[in-house]
Design a protein around this motif. Sequence first.
Motif, PDB file in Angstrom:
ATOM      1  N   MET A 104     -10.190 -20.729  25.586  1.00 15.14           N
ATOM      2  CA  MET A 104     -11.388 -21.236  26.252  1.00 15.14           C
ATOM      3  C   MET A 104     -12.579 -20.436  25.735  1.00 15.14           C
ATOM      4  N   PRO A 105     -13.715 -21.076  25.531  1.00 15.47           N
ATOM      5  CA  PRO A 105     -14.868 -20.379  24.948  1.00 15.47           C
ATOM      6  C   PRO A 105     -15.410 -19.299  25.866  1.00 15.47           C
ATOM      7  N   ASP A 106     -15.907 -18.228  25.253  1.00 12.64           N
ATOM      8  CA  ASP A 106     -16.483 -17.127  26.013  1.00 12.64           C
ATOM      9  C   ASP A 106     -17.657 -16.562  25.230  1.00 12.64           C
ATOM     10  N   GLU A 107     -18.799 -16.398  25.885  1.00 13.65           N
ATOM     11  CA  GLU A 107     -20.007 -15.961  25.190  1.00 13.65           C
ATOM     12  C   GLU A 107     -19.923 -14.525  24.707  1.00 13.65           C
ATOM     13  N   MET A 108     -19.133 -13.692  25.373  1.00 13.88           N
ATOM     14  CA  MET A 108     -19.043 -12.288  24.997  1.00 13.88           C
ATOM     15  C   MET A 108     -17.921 -12.014  23.999  1.00 13.88           C
ATOM     16  N   LEU A 109     -16.755 -12.638  24.212  1.00 11.92           N
ATOM     17  CA  LEU A 109     -15.563 -12.306  23.429  1.00 11.92           C
ATOM     18  C   LEU A 109     -15.123 -13.413  22.474  1.00 11.92           C
ATOM     19  N   ILE A 110     -15.905 -14.453  22.319  1.00 10.05           N
ATOM     20  CA  ILE A 110     -15.595 -15.631  21.508  1.00 10.05           C
ATOM     21  C   ILE A 110     -14.632 -16.548  22.258  1.00 10.05           C
ATOM     22  N   GLU A 111     -13.436 -16.026  22.579  1.00 13.23           N
ATOM     23  CA  GLU A 111     -12.438 -16.821  23.289  1.00 13.23           C
ATOM     24  C   GLU A 111     -11.666 -15.950  24.270  1.00 13.23           C
ATOM     25  N   ARG A 112     -11.171 -16.581  25.309  1.00 13.22           N
ATOM     26  CA  ARG A 112     -10.211 -15.966  26.224  1.00 13.22           C
ATOM     27  C   ARG A 112      -9.067 -16.955  26.417  1.00 13.22           C
ATOM     28  N   ALA A 113      -7.964 -16.468  26.981  1.00 15.55           N
ATOM     29  CA  ALA A 113      -6.795 -17.319  27.175  1.00 15.55           C
ATOM     30  C   ALA A 113      -6.842 -18.024  28.527  1.00 15.55           C
ATOM     31  N   CYS A 114      -6.589 -19.318  28.497  1.00 13.10           N
ATOM     32  CA  CYS A 114      -6.456 -20.120  29.714  1.00 13.10           C
ATOM     33  C   CYS A 114      -5.044 -20.692  29.735  1.00 13.10           C
ATOM     34  N   ALA A 115      -4.348 -20.524  30.846  1.00 10.22           N
ATOM     35  CA  ALA A 115      -2.982 -21.031  30.977  1.00 10.22           C
ATOM     36  C   ALA A 115      -2.963 -22.249  31.893  1.00 10.22           C
ATOM     37  N   TYR A 116      -2.536 -23.369  31.354  1.00 14.32           N
ATOM     38  CA  TYR A 116      -2.270 -24.552  32.169  1.00 14.32           C
ATOM     39  C   TYR A 116      -0.819 -24.467  32.629  1.00 14.32           C
ATOM     40  N   LEU A 117      -0.606 -24.572  33.930  1.00 13.97           N
ATOM     41  CA  LEU A 117       0.737 -24.430  34.484  1.00 13.97           C
ATOM     42  C   LEU A 117       1.170 -25.688  35.221  1.00 13.97           C
ATOM     43  N   VAL A 118       2.454 -25.987  35.106  1.00 19.97           N
ATOM     44  CA  VAL A 118       3.114 -26.974  35.958  1.00 19.97           C
ATOM     45  C   VAL A 118       4.121 -26.198  36.797  1.00 19.97           C
ATOM     46  N   ALA A 119       3.940 -26.226  38.114  1.00 21.30           N
ATOM     47  CA  ALA A 119       4.812 -25.451  39.000  1.00 21.30           C
ATOM     48  C   ALA A 119       6.136 -26.173  39.241  1.00 21.30           C
ATOM     49  N   ARG A 120       7.164 -25.390  39.504  1.00 20.92           N
ATOM     50  CA  ARG A 120       8.453 -25.978  39.869  1.00 20.92           C
ATOM     51  C   ARG A 120       8.336 -26.614  41.255  1.00 20.92           C
ATOM     52  N   PRO A 121       9.048 -27.707  41.489  1.00 18.09           N
ATOM     53  CA  PRO A 121       8.972 -28.388  42.789  1.00 18.09           C
ATOM     54  C   PRO A 121       9.260 -27.431  43.944  1.00 18.09           C
ATOM     55  N   GLY A 122       8.377 -27.455  44.934  1.00 17.31           N
ATOM     56  CA  GLY A 122       8.563 -26.636  46.120  1.00 17.31           C
ATOM     57  C   GLY A 122       8.172 -25.187  45.961  1.00 17.31           C
ATOM     58  N   MET A 123       7.628 -24.807  44.784  1.00 16.84           N
ATOM     59  CA  MET A 123       7.248 -23.419  44.551  1.00 16.84           C
ATOM     60  C   MET A 123       5.752 -23.327  44.264  1.00 16.84           C
ATOM     61  N   LYS A 124       5.172 -22.186  44.590  1.00 16.46           N
ATOM     62  CA  LYS A 124       3.749 -21.956  44.372  1.00 16.46           C
ATOM     63  C   LYS A 124       3.532 -21.257  43.037  1.00 16.46           C
ATOM     64  N   ALA A 125       2.681 -21.835  42.219  1.00 14.43           N
ATOM     65  CA  ALA A 125       2.401 -21.244  40.910  1.00 14.43           C
ATOM     66  C   ALA A 125       1.671 -19.916  41.079  1.00 14.43           C
ATOM     67  N   PRO A 126       1.876 -18.972  40.181  1.00 19.74           N
ATOM     68  CA  PRO A 126       1.189 -17.678  40.285  1.00 19.74           C
ATOM     69  C   PRO A 126      -0.304 -17.812  40.019  1.00 19.74           C
ATOM     70  N   ASP A 127      -1.090 -16.907  40.621  1.00 17.89           N
ATOM     71  CA  ASP A 127      -2.506 -16.843  40.286  1.00 17.89           C
ATOM     72  C   ASP A 127      -2.681 -15.850  39.140  1.00 17.89           C
ATOM     73  N   VAL A 128      -3.924 -15.644  38.713  1.00 18.80           N
ATOM     74  CA  VAL A 128      -4.181 -14.789  37.552  1.00 18.80           C
ATOM     75  C   VAL A 128      -3.654 -13.375  37.775  1.00 18.80           C
ATOM     76  N   ARG A 129      -3.900 -12.827  38.964  1.00 21.81           N
ATOM     77  CA  ARG A 129      -3.505 -11.439  39.224  1.00 21.81           C
ATOM     78  C   ARG A 129      -1.988 -11.277  39.265  1.00 21.81           C
ATOM     79  N   SER A 130      -1.304 -12.155  39.977  1.00 22.47           N
ATOM     80  CA  SER A 130       0.151 -12.006  40.084  1.00 22.47           C
ATOM     81  C   SER A 130       0.837 -12.307  38.755  1.00 22.47           C
ATOM     82  N   LEU A 131       0.279 -13.240  37.986  1.00 15.58           N
ATOM     83  CA  LEU A 131       0.851 -13.522  36.669  1.00 15.58           C
ATOM     84  C   LEU A 131       0.674 -12.318  35.748  1.00 15.58           C
ATOM     85  N   ALA A 132      -0.484 -11.663  35.827  1.00  9.12           N
ATOM     86  CA  ALA A 132      -0.722 -10.473  35.007  1.00  9.12           C
ATOM     87  C   ALA A 132       0.284  -9.374  35.337  1.00  9.12           C
TER      88      ALA A 132
END
Length: 254
Positions: free
Chosen positions: A174-202
């Motif tokens: 994804m474009p970023d004015e300071m660093l050129i690019e940063r990583a964006c993760a598109y997620l599909v969660a498993r049925p009945g489960m909550k996908a992680p947020d940025v902090r918990s995924l890190a």
Amino acid sequence: AYQDLAKHDLSSLRYFVAFSRADAIEAHLGVKAANLYGITEGLVLISHPDDPPRARHTTQGRPGYTAEEIRILKAGTDEEAAPGEVGELCFRGPSSLRGYYSAPGQTREALTADGFVRTGDLARAHRIEGRLYYSFEGRLKDNINRGGEKFGTEEVENFIRQHPAVADVAVVAMPDEMLIERACAYLVARPGMKAPDVRSLAAFLEKLGLAKFKFPERIELLESFPVTRVGKLDKARLRETIAEKLAREKNAAA
């Protein structure tokens, strides 16, 4: 724009260098500014303070060392692109990569037959007032360039797939004015489960040993991924989607 600029003494500031938007920075700070390009394999492109505004604002500059050689090659070949044509940025010089330790296959992929490093970045040459400058025109490979540190999305995806709540993942730049690019993760969660947020995924990725600069800095949730006409994952569409969303958010905050 930084709202508290007037609170700071910038009288000693003579030149400002950033990865992009040098024109806006120069207008905001009132000092000369330039874009730059740099990668760990050994190349820095930058404009000098006395270079014309067109060079400083619309290109990433010229080699920092006169001994650096630049070539713009047609993608996937050793053939030089026509003047002014977009192609892969390749370089060779005193500080450039010579090869990977005990990895002849990777070395062959990374270098041309005569030792030019293939950056995986698309660029265009511009002759401005008798000098050649180079502008960044996009990515050739499915990599992310975070402030000069480049990494492949496939590696990050393989780590994320180990998360118990993730059914599928697609990592894009994804474009970023300071660093050129940063990583964006598109997620599909498993049925009945909550996908992680940025902090918990890190935290999860850190335990697995993934380098921190490769961590996704934004997560978008989807029920399914877009595909091309032949049924392949359409990452180009995902990149366009996040870029458009960021632009809307920026405009709304202005």
